[in-house]
Scaffold this motif. Structure first.
Motif, mmCIF file in Angstrom:
data_model
loop_
_atom_site.group_PDB
_atom_site.id
_atom_site.type_symbol
_atom_site.label_atom_id
_atom_site.label_comp_id
_atom_site.label_asym_id
_atom_site.label_seq_id
_atom_site.Cartn_x
_atom_site.Cartn_y
_atom_site.Cartn_z
ATOM 1 N N MET A 172 -4.887 -15.824 20.471
ATOM 2 C CA MET A 172 -6.052 -15.198 19.654
ATOM 3 C C MET A 172 -7.131 -14.482 20.450
ATOM 4 O O MET A 172 -7.462 -14.496 21.997
ATOM 5 C CB MET A 172 -6.302 -16.488 18.972
ATOM 6 N N VAL A 173 -7.769 -13.839 20.325
ATOM 7 C CA VAL A 173 -9.217 -12.955 21.145
ATOM 8 C C VAL A 173 -9.795 -14.200 21.546
ATOM 9 O O VAL A 173 -10.679 -14.508 22.407
ATOM 10 C CB VAL A 173 -10.350 -12.066 20.221
ATOM 11 N N THR A 174 -10.235 -15.210 20.298
ATOM 12 C CA THR A 174 -11.352 -16.517 20.276
ATOM 13 C C THR A 174 -10.688 -17.381 21.948
ATOM 14 O O THR A 174 -11.369 -17.993 22.370
ATOM 15 C CB THR A 174 -10.738 -17.285 19.050
ATOM 16 N N LYS A 175 -9.357 -17.581 22.170
ATOM 17 C CA LYS A 175 -8.832 -18.207 22.850
ATOM 18 C C LYS A 175 -9.192 -17.834 24.236
ATOM 19 O O LYS A 175 -9.283 -18.458 25.117
ATOM 20 C CB LYS A 175 -7.093 -18.719 23.072
ATOM 21 N N THR A 176 -8.989 -16.317 24.567
ATOM 22 C CA THR A 176 -9.977 -15.861 25.912
ATOM 23 C C THR A 176 -11.231 -15.698 25.656
ATOM 24 O O THR A 176 -11.651 -15.950 26.905
ATOM 25 C CB THR A 176 -9.115 -13.756 25.569
ATOM 26 N N LEU A 177 -12.026 -15.230 24.377
ATOM 27 C CA LEU A 177 -13.155 -15.487 25.134
ATOM 28 C C LEU A 177 -13.405 -17.398 25.018
ATOM 29 O O LEU A 177 -14.279 -17.054 26.292
ATOM 30 C CB LEU A 177 -13.994 -15.599 23.626
ATOM 31 N N GLU A 178 -12.773 -18.304 24.619
ATOM 32 C CA GLU A 178 -13.151 -19.865 25.659
ATOM 33 C C GLU A 178 -13.011 -19.940 26.714
ATOM 34 O O GLU A 178 -13.417 -20.526 27.581
ATOM 35 C CB GLU A 178 -12.880 -20.980 24.602
ATOM 36 N N ASP A 179 -11.556 -19.263 27.315
ATOM 37 C CA ASP A 179 -11.100 -19.345 29.093
ATOM 38 C C ASP A 179 -11.714 -18.527 30.100
ATOM 39 O O ASP A 179 -12.261 -19.298 30.266
ATOM 40 C CB ASP A 179 -9.934 -18.923 28.465
ATOM 41 N N LEU A 180 -12.748 -16.925 29.355
ATOM 42 C CA LEU A 180 -13.392 -16.797 29.928
ATOM 43 C C LEU A 180 -15.059 -17.501 30.553
ATOM 44 O O LEU A 180 -15.455 -17.482 31.087
ATOM 45 C CB LEU A 180 -14.189 -15.535 29.480
ATOM 46 N N VAL A 181 -15.245 -18.206 28.992
ATOM 47 C CA VAL A 181 -16.353 -19.791 29.050
ATOM 48 C C VAL A 181 -15.871 -20.306 29.701
ATOM 49 O O VAL A 181 -16.602 -20.531 30.758
ATOM 50 C CB VAL A 181 -17.229 -19.326 28.395
ATOM 51 N N THR A 182 -15.562 -20.870 29.706
ATOM 52 C CA THR A 182 -14.895 -22.759 29.875
ATOM 53 C C THR A 182 -14.071 -23.130 31.239
ATOM 54 O O THR A 182 -14.804 -23.747 31.920
ATOM 55 C CB THR A 182 -14.580 -23.272 28.515
ATOM 56 N N ASN A 183 -13.624 -21.678 31.165
ATOM 57 C CA ASN A 183 -12.844 -22.065 33.177
ATOM 58 C C ASN A 183 -12.801 -20.765 33.357
ATOM 59 O O ASN A 183 -12.582 -21.007 35.330
ATOM 60 C CB ASN A 183 -11.384 -21.804 32.420
ATOM 61 N N GLU A 184 -13.048 -19.826 33.510
ATOM 62 C CA GLU A 184 -13.490 -18.444 34.367
ATOM 63 C C GLU A 184 -14.974 -18.434 34.668
ATOM 64 O O GLU A 184 -15.356 -17.616 35.528
ATOM 65 C CB GLU A 184 -12.827 -17.585 34.285
ATOM 66 N N GLY A 185 -15.999 -18.841 34.638
ATOM 67 C CA GLY A 185 -17.197 -19.162 34.644
ATOM 68 C C GLY A 185 -18.098 -17.729 33.489
ATOM 69 O O GLY A 185 -18.961 -17.723 34.339
ATOM 70 N N LYS A 186 -17.297 -17.552 33.075
ATOM 71 C CA LYS A 186 -18.076 -16.595 32.373
ATOM 72 C C LYS A 186 -19.735 -16.922 31.877
ATOM 73 O O LYS A 186 -19.226 -18.070 31.012
ATOM 74 C CB LYS A 186 -17.499 -15.426 31.694
#
Length: 295
Positions: A172-186
């Motif tokens: 889901m889009v929420t998974k990508t958003l959370e990955d970008l913020v918590t795992n990729e430093g966005k």
């Protein structure tokens, strides 16, 4: 009459049309919508604006087949015309009125779900034209349902995700958003989410946890587009608002999505509309109780 210059199918039951409407095109802003009627007796259909070209005098719309009118509309070809093409309606996106230099300091992410991808495009295109490149998460059920990927990639940092993992990122889009913020430093100051109501609800639950101010578009619940029918009445914090005249964009952390989704289901039946009118009284139509919209 408003001539259709281009008509194409983007995905199963999702169509794009470019319409010659110079007066509408000359006033369009990101976030607004139009209302079309195919003929004198046709249903009024509110549709978000996907793009506009002031010089060519054209407005681009994208719609999905969801009922008899939109199925009929999908049969129209280049050279055919709409009887009415009214707009632009609604309020422009809030960033249109912000100071550009202040806006450039903000990190923005857009969440585009399904047909909600269409109104995201003019927003990120406007930002790009003003020297701002936003991130966009384009979500779709499957690869075959991804739309406007090339267009969005040209004006944003694009991340595509599919529910079944058939293309781009998986989930889901929420998974990508959370990955970008918590795992990729966005880091983001503002999130704009446009798509199915259930998607916007869960995006808002996540962004509230992440501390990201979030704007949502309540286009999915609009029917009449003038504040008279009561379909798009919704609770925003302590206030009653109407998506078509007060929006369509609102602070997503204040929108009561559960109530909006329940009302949307009730509004589909005559009995449900009668019950809503009884329960909501003077606030059912446009909030004034004096406009005569129910007569």
């Amino acid at each position: 009459m408003y001539k259709i210059l281009k008509a194409e199918t983007l995905a199963a039951k999702i169509h794009l049309m470019v319409v010659h409407a110079p007066r509408v095109a000359s006033h369009c802003q990101p976030g607004q919508f139009i209302i079309v009627k195919m003929d004198e007796k046709g249903e009024r259909i509110p549709l978000t604006i996907c793009d506009y070209d002031r010089e060519e005098g054209t407005v681009t719309i994208v719609f999905q087949e969801v009922g008899a009118s939109t199925i009929r509309m999908s049969d129209l070809k280049a050279g055919d015309s709409f009887r009415d093409f009214v707009g632009p309606l609604g309020c422009p996106s809030e960033f249109v009125h912000e100071d550009i230099e202040e806006l450039k300091k903000k990190k923005m992410v857009f969440i585009a779900g399904g047909v909600g991808t269409a109104p995201v495009y003019p927003q990120v295109k406007w930002l790009k034209e003003h020297g701002i490149t936003a991130d966009v998460i384009l979500g779709s059920k499957t690869k075959d349902m991804v739309i406007l990927e090339k267009e969005l990639a040209a004006v944003s940092n694009l991340y595509v995700t599919t529910d079944d993992g058939s293309y781009g990122r998986s989930g889901m889009v929420t998974k990508t958003l959370e990955d970008l913020v918590t795992n990729e430093g966005k880091q983001y100051d503002v999130c704009v989410a446009i798509g199915p109501m259930i998607m916007m609800k869960f995006v808002c639950l996540l962004t509230k946890k992440l501390g990201i101010h979030t704007i949502v578009s309540m286009n999915p619940i609009m029917v009449d587009g003038t504040g008279m029918c009561g379909a798009c009445r919704l609770q925003v914090g302590d206030e009653i608002k109407f998506a078509c005249v007060d929006g369509p964009e609102f602070d997503g952390h204040l929108v009561d999505f559960d109530q909006a989704m329940k009302r949307s289901q009730m509004y589909k039946t005559e009995e449900g509309r009668a019950l809503l009118k009884l329960q909501e009284g003077d606030t059912h139509h446009g909030g004034c109780g004096q406009c005569g919209g129910d007569k």
